[in-house]
Scaffold this motif. Structure first.
Motif, mmCIF file in Angstrom:
data_model
loop_
_atom_site.group_PDB
_atom_site.id
_atom_site.type_symbol
_atom_site.label_atom_id
_atom_site.label_comp_id
_atom_site.label_asym_id
_atom_site.label_seq_id
_atom_site.Cartn_x
_atom_site.Cartn_y
_atom_site.Cartn_z
ATOM 1 N N VAL B 237 0.832 -1.198 0.000
ATOM 2 C CA VAL B 237 0.000 0.000 0.000
ATOM 3 C C VAL B 237 0.864 1.243 0.000
ATOM 4 N N LEU B 238 1.924 1.151 0.808
ATOM 5 C CA LEU B 238 2.829 2.283 0.930
ATOM 6 C C LEU B 238 3.391 2.659 -0.435
ATOM 7 N N LEU B 239 3.736 1.632 -1.217
ATOM 8 C CA LEU B 239 4.304 1.909 -2.537
ATOM 9 C C LEU B 239 3.260 2.533 -3.452
ATOM 10 N N SER B 240 2.000 2.077 -3.326
ATOM 11 C CA SER B 240 0.961 2.627 -4.195
ATOM 12 C C SER B 240 0.636 4.066 -3.843
ATOM 13 N N MET B 241 0.769 4.387 -2.567
ATOM 14 C CA MET B 241 0.418 5.750 -2.149
ATOM 15 C C MET B 241 1.659 6.581 -1.900
ATOM 16 N N VAL B 242 2.768 6.151 -2.509
ATOM 17 C CA VAL B 242 4.052 6.764 -2.162
ATOM 18 C C VAL B 242 4.045 8.267 -2.429
ATOM 19 N N ASP B 243 3.376 8.708 -3.491
ATOM 20 C CA ASP B 243 3.419 10.154 -3.773
ATOM 21 C C ASP B 243 2.700 10.952 -2.695
ATOM 22 N N PHE B 244 1.599 10.397 -2.196
ATOM 23 C CA PHE B 244 0.920 11.102 -1.103
ATOM 24 C C PHE B 244 1.777 11.112 0.156
ATOM 25 N N VAL B 245 2.365 9.950 0.481
ATOM 26 C CA VAL B 245 3.178 9.846 1.695
ATOM 27 C C VAL B 245 4.339 10.838 1.629
ATOM 28 N N VAL B 246 4.988 10.909 0.465
ATOM 29 C CA VAL B 246 6.143 11.814 0.324
ATOM 30 C C VAL B 246 5.696 13.264 0.485
ATOM 31 N N VAL B 247 4.598 13.633 -0.184
ATOM 32 C CA VAL B 247 4.122 15.017 -0.097
ATOM 33 C C VAL B 247 3.749 15.362 1.340
ATOM 34 N N ALA B 248 3.051 14.445 2.014
ATOM 35 C CA ALA B 248 2.623 14.724 3.390
ATOM 36 C C ALA B 248 3.836 14.899 4.299
ATOM 37 N N ILE B 249 4.812 13.986 4.160
ATOM 38 C CA ILE B 249 5.992 14.080 5.028
ATOM 39 C C ILE B 249 6.779 15.356 4.716
ATOM 40 N N ALA B 250 6.849 15.717 3.447
ATOM 41 C CA ALA B 250 7.552 16.948 3.084
ATOM 42 C C ALA B 250 6.865 18.155 3.706
ATOM 43 N N THR B 251 5.528 18.153 3.689
ATOM 44 C CA THR B 251 4.789 19.254 4.306
ATOM 45 C C THR B 251 5.086 19.328 5.798
ATOM 46 N N PHE B 252 5.067 18.157 6.449
ATOM 47 C CA PHE B 252 5.371 18.148 7.885
ATOM 48 C C PHE B 252 6.776 18.665 8.126
ATOM 49 N N ALA B 253 7.713 18.285 7.278
ATOM 50 C CA ALA B 253 9.100 18.701 7.446
ATOM 51 C C ALA B 253 9.210 20.223 7.320
ATOM 52 N N LEU B 254 8.526 20.778 6.310
ATOM 53 C CA LEU B 254 8.592 22.232 6.106
ATOM 54 C C LEU B 254 8.020 22.969 7.315
ATOM 55 N N ILE B 255 6.869 22.470 7.793
ATOM 56 C CA ILE B 255 6.242 23.145 8.928
ATOM 57 C C ILE B 255 7.081 22.973 10.186
ATOM 58 N N TYR B 256 7.746 21.833 10.301
ATOM 59 C CA TYR B 256 8.655 21.618 11.436
ATOM 60 C C TYR B 256 9.775 22.640 11.399
ATOM 61 N N LEU B 257 10.294 22.862 10.196
ATOM 62 C CA LEU B 257 11.390 23.821 10.012
ATOM 63 C C LEU B 257 10.943 25.225 10.414
ATOM 64 N N ILE B 258 9.785 25.639 9.906
ATOM 65 C CA ILE B 258 9.276 26.979 10.220
ATOM 66 C C ILE B 258 9.070 27.117 11.727
ATOM 67 N N SER B 259 8.488 26.075 12.357
ATOM 68 C CA SER B 259 8.224 26.126 13.798
ATOM 69 C C SER B 259 9.530 26.257 14.561
ATOM 70 N N THR B 260 10.539 25.481 14.144
ATOM 71 C CA THR B 260 11.829 25.548 14.824
ATOM 72 C C THR B 260 12.412 26.957 14.735
ATOM 73 N N LEU B 261 12.302 27.550 13.538
ATOM 74 C CA LEU B 261 12.805 28.912 13.355
ATOM 75 C C LEU B 261 12.100 29.868 14.305
ATOM 76 N N ILE B 262 10.778 29.733 14.389
ATOM 77 C CA ILE B 262 10.011 30.634 15.272
ATOM 78 C C ILE B 262 10.469 30.479 16.712
ATOM 79 N N ILE B 263 10.590 29.231 17.173
ATOM 80 C CA ILE B 263 10.987 29.004 18.563
ATOM 81 C C ILE B 263 12.393 29.573 18.798
ATOM 82 N N TRP B 264 13.274 29.376 17.833
ATOM 83 C CA TRP B 264 14.649 29.846 17.962
ATOM 84 C C TRP B 264 14.682 31.368 18.090
#
Lengths: 337, 426
Positions: B237-264
């Motif tokens: 399933v993971l392979l079939s939905m890989v594009d969604f999984v990658v996009v979602a994780i990338a979004t989380f990563a970006l928001i994590y980065l922004i949050s870290t910057l704000i806290i810093w």
């Protein structure tokens, strides 16, 4: 005091009864009359009781003759002297083969060509019946529609038909049906997107009960009538074949398709790529049962078929049938469009 | 006479268990076991459950004590108004921000667009396996519908019995009770309340000690939890939905980065100390997939390590994590656009607006629920867009063991960033 009194009372009573007193000589006479009465009653009953053994005795008297005759007949080597078999049975045994009518086009998983040989649920059942009768099996596939299959049986061109035929009252006017060998319910194949447009905050069940929109049925099939009866608000769209209806539902041209649950569930199994678009629904308070069709004269063969179906240990359900033939569809699905 | 102490080895240091290396090694071991040795992963799973249970044990007392205490003191010090104003600005704006970012990324990357027939078949087989076939009667009474709307959110907020809410662990109700209790306690002008404040404070301190002690067990818990979670993901399933999984994780990563910057920026300390302070809540949320279990660690990290005002942190962090649910908001925005593109629906600007606002509502609605029910809240966004939920829900459930840790990280970490925006430094 009390016992003495009773003794005296009894003596008085006895005296009154037999009349001991002035005419004491009358006493033996009265006793005699009473005795005679008792005797008469007893004999009367015993006479009736004896009459029954008498009658049975007269019956047994004739029996030896008949009993004597049967062994003679059974021992006779000529088949002409066999006890009369039911004519419908006799015909099959004489011919040495059971003729079964099956629809001309394949309809998996009931009858389909597999590896140069006919297979499927209906064919299995026909083979088993022929084996039980001890005759060979002949399958005629001249009929092109389900009603033509029924006509073949009605015209006695086949001994019976096992061809995914539904029991309907209209057909039952001309032919006889066995008890169902597969009990199905009616089903809906719904396009999820079209359905989501319809729900408007209601539950799925509510929306289906008040189904509005275009529903596809096979032209001239019994489902045209069912649709009018069960979903009066829906718009009927008739298609020549089931494949056309399924295509229309997948494309979203119509809201739903209406047929038996097996055909409906078959679609999502054979076309998993469309499963995201489609929702299958089984209507639990409807039925569409498959049964063996026999000519109206074949009463004995009908009893035979019914009894055979009763002895089947495994009762088929839609899901067991679909699972059993899952491998067949897995092999079939690549060439599907 | 030799003192007893002499027999005990003097320096049994277990401080190494708290070093980043120990956590890195155990995390790596967990990933290795989860992907290659599923049997071992299942075998060591009970340890992870035990660790998670111990963490959750501390959550309700800390939640109750921290919120009541800080809100009560805030009311007494008369600067509550300022904080309430800040919260009213920061929370909605940050929610809108993350939802819009997630929707924009998903709309640009386009997961679910133009899937191949093979992929569709794999997904379809999965949908069929889960038996989404509906059995219904045409007559008779209507079956009870399981509600997943805003009404359930309101229902899950007000406790009619606070002890029932506590014993069933209904966080939202406890939260509301603690806030009301804190405010009313702050309004009582008697000197006797000081004792209760002190009691609550010691309660809070005691459970913080437990949480601190538990960090020594983190490497073991991390390894076990990661291994078990990864062993539960279906690879096909993971392979079939890989594009969604990658996009979602990338979004989380970006928001994590922004949050870290704000806290810093808000903390005023260096980047490296900030990252070190954020280590514990980040790893905990990835390992436990439970935002509540990370709550104590998040508060400690903000107030002790980054020196934000403890009183504000104690109050705002629980609110941000339990109410705002940034991670769920992000996930629902991405998931909705995946469904939209999967069903080849054209979404205008208005539709995009519905996705952004709907995702915020659906994300906030997950605060009262747990497990699979979290995902059914996706219906709150899909319903107004007239998109079907049942079939795709199966797919999201299948990949959830992988997505849940990232969602939790989004909830906790962005919650901390929102707190940093509200709180001032010591």
């Amino acid at each position: 005091m009390v016992p003495t009194l009773t003794v005296i009372q009894t003596a008085v009573l006895f005296r009154k009864l037999v009349g001991v007193g002035r005419r004491w000589w009358m006493a033996p006479l009265r006793v005699g009359v009473i005795l005679l009465l008792c005797l008469g009653i007893t004999f009367g009953f015993s006479d009736v009781a004896q009459a029954v053994p008498k009658a049975s005795a007269s019956a047994t008297a004739t029996r030896p003759a008949a009993a004597g005759a049967t062994p003679v007949r059974a021992a006779a080597p000529t088949p002409a002297l066999l006890p009369a078999m039911p004519p419908d049975m006799q015909r099959i045994l004489d011919r040495g083969k059971l003729t079964v009518a099956v629809l001309g086009q394949d309809n998996a998983p009931f009858f389909m060509q597999t590896d140069e040989q006919l297979g499927g649920l209906d064919i299995q059942l026909a083979r088993a019946l022929a084996d039980q009768l001890g005759v060979s099996l002949e399958i005629t596939r001249s009929a092109q529609t389900f009603d033509q299959v029924v006509d073949t049986v009605y015209g006695q061109k086949a001994d019976l038909a096992i061809s995914k035929i539904s029991r309907t009252l209209k057909r039952a006017q001309r032919v006889r049906f066995s008890r169902p060998y597969l009990r199905m319910r009616q089903g809906l194949l719904v396009n999820r997107l079209q359905m989501a447009e319809q729900t408007q905050g209601r539950s799925m069940v509510e929306t289906i009960r008040d189904l509005r929109g275009q529903v596809g049925v096979i032209k001239g099939s019994s489902y045209v009538g069912f649709l009018k009866q069960k979903f009066p608000q829906a718009t009927i769209v008739e298609y020549p074949t089931w494949e056309d209806i399924v295509e229309a539902v997948v494309r979203g041209d119509i809201l739903a398709a209406y047929r038996d649950e097996l055909e409906v569930k078959k679609v999502v199994r054979t076309r998993p790529d469309a499963a995201l678009q489609l929702q299958t629904i089984a209507l639990t308070d409807t039925q569409d049962s498959l049964a063996v069709v026999l000519p109206w004269g074949s009463a004995h063969l009908l009893a035979f078929v019914d009894q055979y179906l009763d002895t089947l240990t495994a009762q088929y359900t839609v899901d067991t049938v679909l699972d059993e033939y899952a491998a067949y569809w897995a092999a079939q699905s690549p060439p599907q469009p | 006479m030799v003192p007893l102490k002499a027999y005990i080895p003097r320096r049994v240091s277990i401080e190494w268990l708290r070093s980043p290396w120990a956590i890195l090694i155990s995390g790596g071991l967990g990933v290795f076991l989860g992907t290659t040795q599923p049997q071992v992963a299942v075998w060591i799973a009970p340890f992870g459950t035990l660790y998670l249970g111990l963490l959750k044990m501390c959550v309700l007392p800390i939640l109750l004590a921290a919120i009541t205490n800080s809100l009560g003191r805030l009311m007494q010090s008369h600067d509550a108004r300022q904080y309430v104003q800040r919260i009213m600005v920061v929370f909605p704006l940050s929610l809108l921000g993350v939802s819009a970012i997630a929707a924009a990324i998903a709309a640009l990357a386009g997961p679910g667009r133009n899937l191949t027939t093979d992929t569709l078949q794999t997904l379809g087989v999965l949908v069929n396996q889960s038996g989404v076939d509906l059995e219904m009667a045409l007559s008779g009474p209507l079956p009870e519908a399981s509600g997943s709307d805003v009404g359930t959110l309101v229902n899950s907020m007000v406790p009619d019995n606070i002890f029932a809410a506590l014993s069933e662990g209904q966080t939202l109700k406890v939260l509301l009770f603690a806030m009301i209790f804190g405010v009313s306690l702050g309004l009582v002008k008697a000197s006797t309340t000081a004792a209760l404040f002190d009691t609550l404070d010691s309660l809070y301190q005691a459970f913080n000690k437990v949480i601190h002690g538990l960090t020594y067990l983190l490497p073991f818990g991390l390894c076990s939890l990661l291994a078990y979670q990864l062993s539960q993901v279906g690879v096909e399933v993971l392979l079939s939905m890989v594009d969604f999984v990658v996009v979602a994780i990338a979004t989380f990563a970006l928001i994590y980065l922004i949050s870290t910057l704000i806290i810093w920026r808000r903390s005023g300390v260096g980047l490296w100390p900030t990252l070190l302070a954020l280590k514990d809540p980040t790893i905990l949320s990835l390992a436990t997939s439970s935002s509540l279990a990370c709550l104590p660690a998040a508060i400690t990290s903000l107030s002790d390590n980054l020196k934000f005002n403890p009183q504000t942190t104690n109050l705002v962090t629980p609110l941000a994590i339990t109410l705002c649910r940034f991670g769920s908001v992000v996930y629902f925005a991405s998931a909705t656009l995946f469904v939209v593109q999967l069903y080849q629906r054209d979404l205008g600007l208005a539709g995009l607006g519905v996705v952004i606002v709907g995702s915020i509502l659906a994300g906030m609605a997950t605060s009262g629920v747990t497990g699979i029910l979290t995902l059914t809240m996706l219906g709150l966004v899909l319903d107004p867009l007239k998109l079907p939920l049942e079939a795709v829900l199966v797919l999201f459930i299948a990949i959830d063991p992988l997505m849940d840790p990232f969602r939790t990280l989004g909830i906790v970490h962005t919650g901390m960033a929102a707190t940093a925006l509200v709180a001032s430094r010591e």
